[in-house]
Motif scaffolding. Structure first.
Motif, PDB file in Angstrom:
ATOM      1  N   VAL A   1     -13.026  -7.625   1.067  1.00 54.33           N
ATOM      2  CA  VAL A   1     -12.867  -8.697   2.051  1.00 54.33           C
ATOM      3  C   VAL A   1     -14.023  -9.685   1.950  1.00 54.33           C
ATOM      4  N   MET A   2     -15.225  -9.175   1.699  1.00 53.44           N
ATOM      5  CA  MET A   2     -16.365 -10.076   1.537  1.00 53.44           C
ATOM      6  C   MET A   2     -16.192 -10.975   0.327  1.00 53.44           C
ATOM      7  N   GLY A   3     -15.456 -10.484  -0.673  1.00 56.71           N
ATOM      8  CA  GLY A   3     -15.162 -11.327  -1.816  1.00 56.71           C
ATOM      9  C   GLY A   3     -14.257 -12.484  -1.446  1.00 56.71           C
ATOM     10  N   LEU A   4     -13.388 -12.256  -0.435  1.00 56.47           N
ATOM     11  CA  LEU A   4     -12.502 -13.312   0.037  1.00 56.47           C
ATOM     12  C   LEU A   4     -13.187 -14.213   1.066  1.00 56.47           C
ATOM     13  N   ILE A   5     -13.987 -13.587   1.947  1.00 56.72           N
ATOM     14  CA  ILE A   5     -14.632 -14.323   3.043  1.00 56.72           C
ATOM     15  C   ILE A   5     -16.110 -13.941   3.067  1.00 56.72           C
ATOM     16  N   PRO A   6     -16.934 -14.601   2.303  1.00 59.39           N
ATOM     17  CA  PRO A   6     -18.344 -14.206   2.147  1.00 59.39           C
ATOM     18  C   PRO A   6     -19.145 -14.176   3.446  1.00 59.39           C
ATOM     19  N   ASP A   7     -18.813 -14.994   4.446  1.00 58.95           N
ATOM     20  CA  ASP A   7     -19.631 -15.054   5.657  1.00 58.95           C
ATOM     21  C   ASP A   7     -19.280 -13.967   6.674  1.00 58.95           C
ATOM     22  N   LEU A   8     -18.513 -12.945   6.249  1.00 57.04           N
ATOM     23  CA  LEU A   8     -18.210 -11.832   7.142  1.00 57.04           C
ATOM     24  C   LEU A   8     -19.426 -10.951   7.407  1.00 57.04           C
ATOM     25  N   GLU A   9     -20.397 -10.959   6.531  1.00 58.73           N
ATOM     26  CA  GLU A   9     -21.514 -10.015   6.634  1.00 58.73           C
ATOM     27  C   GLU A   9     -22.187 -10.102   7.991  1.00 58.73           C
ATOM     28  N   GLY A  10     -22.361  -8.935   8.616  1.00 58.13           N
ATOM     29  CA  GLY A  10     -23.058  -8.862   9.891  1.00 58.13           C
ATOM     30  C   GLY A  10     -22.135  -8.744  11.089  1.00 58.13           C
ATOM     31  N   ILE A  11     -20.849  -9.042  10.923  1.00 60.10           N
ATOM     32  CA  ILE A  11     -19.933  -8.957  12.061  1.00 60.10           C
ATOM     33  C   ILE A  11     -19.621  -7.491  12.352  1.00 60.10           C
TER      34      ILE A  11
ATOM     35  N   VAL B   1      -4.994  -9.787   8.249  1.00 55.95           N
ATOM     36  CA  VAL B   1      -4.215  -8.557   8.274  1.00 55.95           C
ATOM     37  C   VAL B   1      -3.953  -8.150   6.833  1.00 55.95           C
ATOM     38  N   VAL B   2      -4.405  -6.967   6.469  1.00 53.09           N
ATOM     39  CA  VAL B   2      -4.334  -6.496   5.092  1.00 53.09           C
ATOM     40  C   VAL B   2      -3.480  -5.243   5.018  1.00 53.09           C
ATOM     41  N   ASP B   3      -2.711  -5.127   3.938  1.00 51.98           N
ATOM     42  CA  ASP B   3      -1.948  -3.913   3.649  1.00 51.98           C
ATOM     43  C   ASP B   3      -2.782  -3.072   2.684  1.00 51.98           C
ATOM     44  N   LYS B   4      -3.494  -2.085   3.230  1.00 54.04           N
ATOM     45  CA  LYS B   4      -4.431  -1.290   2.424  1.00 54.04           C
ATOM     46  C   LYS B   4      -3.693  -0.247   1.584  1.00 54.04           C
ATOM     47  N   PRO B   5      -4.009  -0.148   0.298  1.00 59.77           N
ATOM     48  CA  PRO B   5      -3.402   0.908  -0.522  1.00 59.77           C
ATOM     49  C   PRO B   5      -4.119   2.237  -0.306  1.00 59.77           C
ATOM     50  N   ALA B   6      -3.439   3.316  -0.580  1.00 56.85           N
ATOM     51  CA  ALA B   6      -4.081   4.628  -0.540  1.00 56.85           C
ATOM     52  C   ALA B   6      -5.153   4.689  -1.615  1.00 56.85           C
ATOM     53  N   GLY B   7      -6.229   5.402  -1.315  1.00 51.47           N
ATOM     54  CA  GLY B   7      -7.315   5.553  -2.274  1.00 51.47           C
ATOM     55  C   GLY B   7      -8.453   4.577  -2.075  1.00 51.47           C
ATOM     56  N   LEU B   8      -8.233   3.548  -1.233  1.00 51.84           N
ATOM     57  CA  LEU B   8      -9.265   2.552  -0.981  1.00 51.84           C
ATOM     58  C   LEU B   8     -10.036   2.925   0.277  1.00 51.84           C
ATOM     59  N   VAL B   9     -11.329   3.171   0.136  1.00 55.17           N
ATOM     60  CA  VAL B   9     -12.189   3.476   1.277  1.00 55.17           C
ATOM     61  C   VAL B   9     -12.405   2.200   2.074  1.00 55.17           C
ATOM     62  N   VAL B  10     -12.438   2.302   3.409  1.00 52.17           N
ATOM     63  CA  VAL B  10     -12.530   1.105   4.241  1.00 52.17           C
ATOM     64  C   VAL B  10     -13.908   0.480   4.206  1.00 52.17           C
ATOM     65  N   HIS B  11     -14.959   1.272   4.427  1.00 53.14           N
ATOM     66  CA  HIS B  11     -16.306   0.683   4.481  1.00 53.14           C
ATOM     67  C   HIS B  11     -17.300   1.516   3.685  1.00 53.14           C
ATOM     68  N   PRO B  12     -18.366   0.884   3.199  1.00 60.12           N
ATOM     69  CA  PRO B  12     -19.359   1.605   2.394  1.00 60.12           C
ATOM     70  C   PRO B  12     -20.044   2.715   3.184  1.00 60.12           C
ATOM     71  N   ALA B  13     -20.368   3.784   2.487  1.00 59.24           N
ATOM     72  CA  ALA B  13     -21.110   4.911   3.045  1.00 59.24           C
ATOM     73  C   ALA B  13     -21.693   5.673   1.873  1.00 59.24           C
TER      74      ALA B  13
ATOM     75  N   SER C   1     -14.760  -8.638  -6.357  1.00 56.66           N
ATOM     76  CA  SER C   1     -13.438  -9.187  -6.624  1.00 56.66           C
ATOM     77  C   SER C   1     -12.448  -8.039  -6.795  1.00 56.66           C
ATOM     78  N   ILE C   2     -11.880  -7.611  -5.682  1.00 56.93           N
ATOM     79  CA  ILE C   2     -10.922  -6.504  -5.658  1.00 56.93           C
ATOM     80  C   ILE C   2      -9.605  -7.040  -5.106  1.00 56.93           C
ATOM     81  N   PRO C   3      -8.497  -6.878  -5.824  1.00 55.38           N
ATOM     82  CA  PRO C   3      -7.215  -7.408  -5.333  1.00 55.38           C
ATOM     83  C   PRO C   3      -6.838  -6.804  -3.980  1.00 55.38           C
ATOM     84  N   LEU C   4      -6.397  -7.644  -3.058  1.00 54.37           N
ATOM     85  CA  LEU C   4      -5.954  -7.203  -1.739  1.00 54.37           C
ATOM     86  C   LEU C   4      -4.597  -7.820  -1.428  1.00 54.37           C
ATOM     87  N   LYS C   5      -3.742  -7.056  -0.769  1.00 49.45           N
ATOM     88  CA  LYS C   5      -2.457  -7.577  -0.322  1.00 49.45           C
ATOM     89  C   LYS C   5      -2.637  -8.100   1.100  1.00 49.45           C
TER      90      LYS C   5
END
Length: 307
Positions: A117-127, A93-105, A79-83
């Motif tokens: 985004v997965m918190g907003l749309i749980p079925d994204l996993e795997g795309i 379409v998201v307005d990403k703030p500075a300091g936020l990494v795009v994907h896990p690594a 649950s991370i706030p997103l604009k």
């Protein structure tokens, strides 16, 4: 696990595609994984970086592959706030703030845009791949602004095709140190992995890396800085940062490719993805999305205008 460099000589009955040669030599990795390494500049043939999977390898050629360390990451919805700028049935379409990494690594297993985004749309996993569900293009951690997320595999392929065919128009705002050699210009300088620092990119000689083209336009001039609008016509890693530094105008706050000592009071680099024009699935005409400068960047400009 540290990165591994593997060098071998191709011994085959005939010429063969580079991705097939690597898939055969590294059976523990998928062919798509090998294609990704080729695309990202981790493969050299006869000491030249090759970025096309279909490059034909001849008998006796020497191949060098840098295998970056891979750390399995189990994706978690957070649950991370997103604009959210625009919510389409197929695309976000998201307005990403500075300091936020795009994907896990490795080093960023949580707290990323993907987790949010997965918190907003749980079925994204795997795309689009295990660690980048729905991610069509990337922004650096300290770059703010517009980013597209596909909600399903069909939309992901549709958007990726537009990026591949260079049909997506991206506009960035960057404040640079100094002044460009001309107010407006076009930078054509190939980019590849820095051979001395493999986690960085570098402008290289023609034929040594992937084609990279950026157009820039001066929007405002100051005593020691210039606000430019950058239009990347290709999508190489760190392209705008490298190209502006290449012409002697590094981005303010970019301590990786620019000045080690930041010239203005700013705890991030001044690069913002301000406008994005793209055609969405099911639509005939492209849409344009815009993002205003974040307050911390606008404040820097206001201070420069007063000085």
């Amino acid at each position: 696990m540290s990165e591994q460099v593997v060098r071998f000589e191709y011994q085959g009955a005939g010429n063969e595609r580079l991705d097939k040669v690597l898939a055969a030599h590294f059976p523990e990795h998928s062919r798509s994984r090998m294609q990704g390494l080729i695309r990202d500049g981790f493969v050299q043939v006869n000491q030249n970086v090759v970025t096309k999977s279909g490059f034909m390898v001849e008998n006796g050629m020497t191949i060098e592959v840098c295998l970056p360390s891979v750390q399995p990451v189990e994706l978690q919805a957070e649950s991370i706030p997103l604009k959210v700028i625009f919510n389409h049935p197929d695309v976000l379409v998201v307005d990403k703030p500075a300091g936020l990494v795009v994907h896990p690594a490795a080093g960023h297993e949580s707290g990323t845009l993907v987790n949010a985004v997965m918190g907003l749309i749980p079925d994204l996993e795997g795309i689009g791949g295990e660690l980048r569900p729905g991610i069509v293009h990337r922004l650096d951690k300290d770059t703010s602004g517009l980013i597209l997320i596909a909600k399903n595999e069909r939309a992901h392929r549709f958007l990726q095709d537009q990026f591949r065919l260079r049909q997506v128009k991206k506009v960035y705002l960057a404040l640079v140190d100094g002044k460009p050699p001309t107010p407006n210009g076009r930078i054509e300088a190939p980019i590849a992995r820095d051979p001395a620092r493999r986690k960085q990119m570098a402008v290289v000689s023609p034929g040594k890396g992937r084609e990279a083209v950026t157009e820039y336009f001066t929007r405002e001039t100051f005593a020691q800085h210039t606000l430019v609008e950058a239009h990347p016509l290709t999508g190489r890693t760190h392209q705008i940062r490298l190209h502006l530094a290449f012409i002697g105008c590094p981005i303010v706050g970019d301590t990786l490719y620019g000045r080690r000592k930041v010239s203005l009071a700013l705890n991030r680099h001044f690069l913002h993805a301000a406008r994005l024009t793209v055609r969405l699935p099911g639509e005939k005409q492209p849409r344009t999305f815009e993002s205003p400068l974040p307050p911390e960047l606008e404040q820097v400009l206001q201070q420069l205008r007063k000085s």
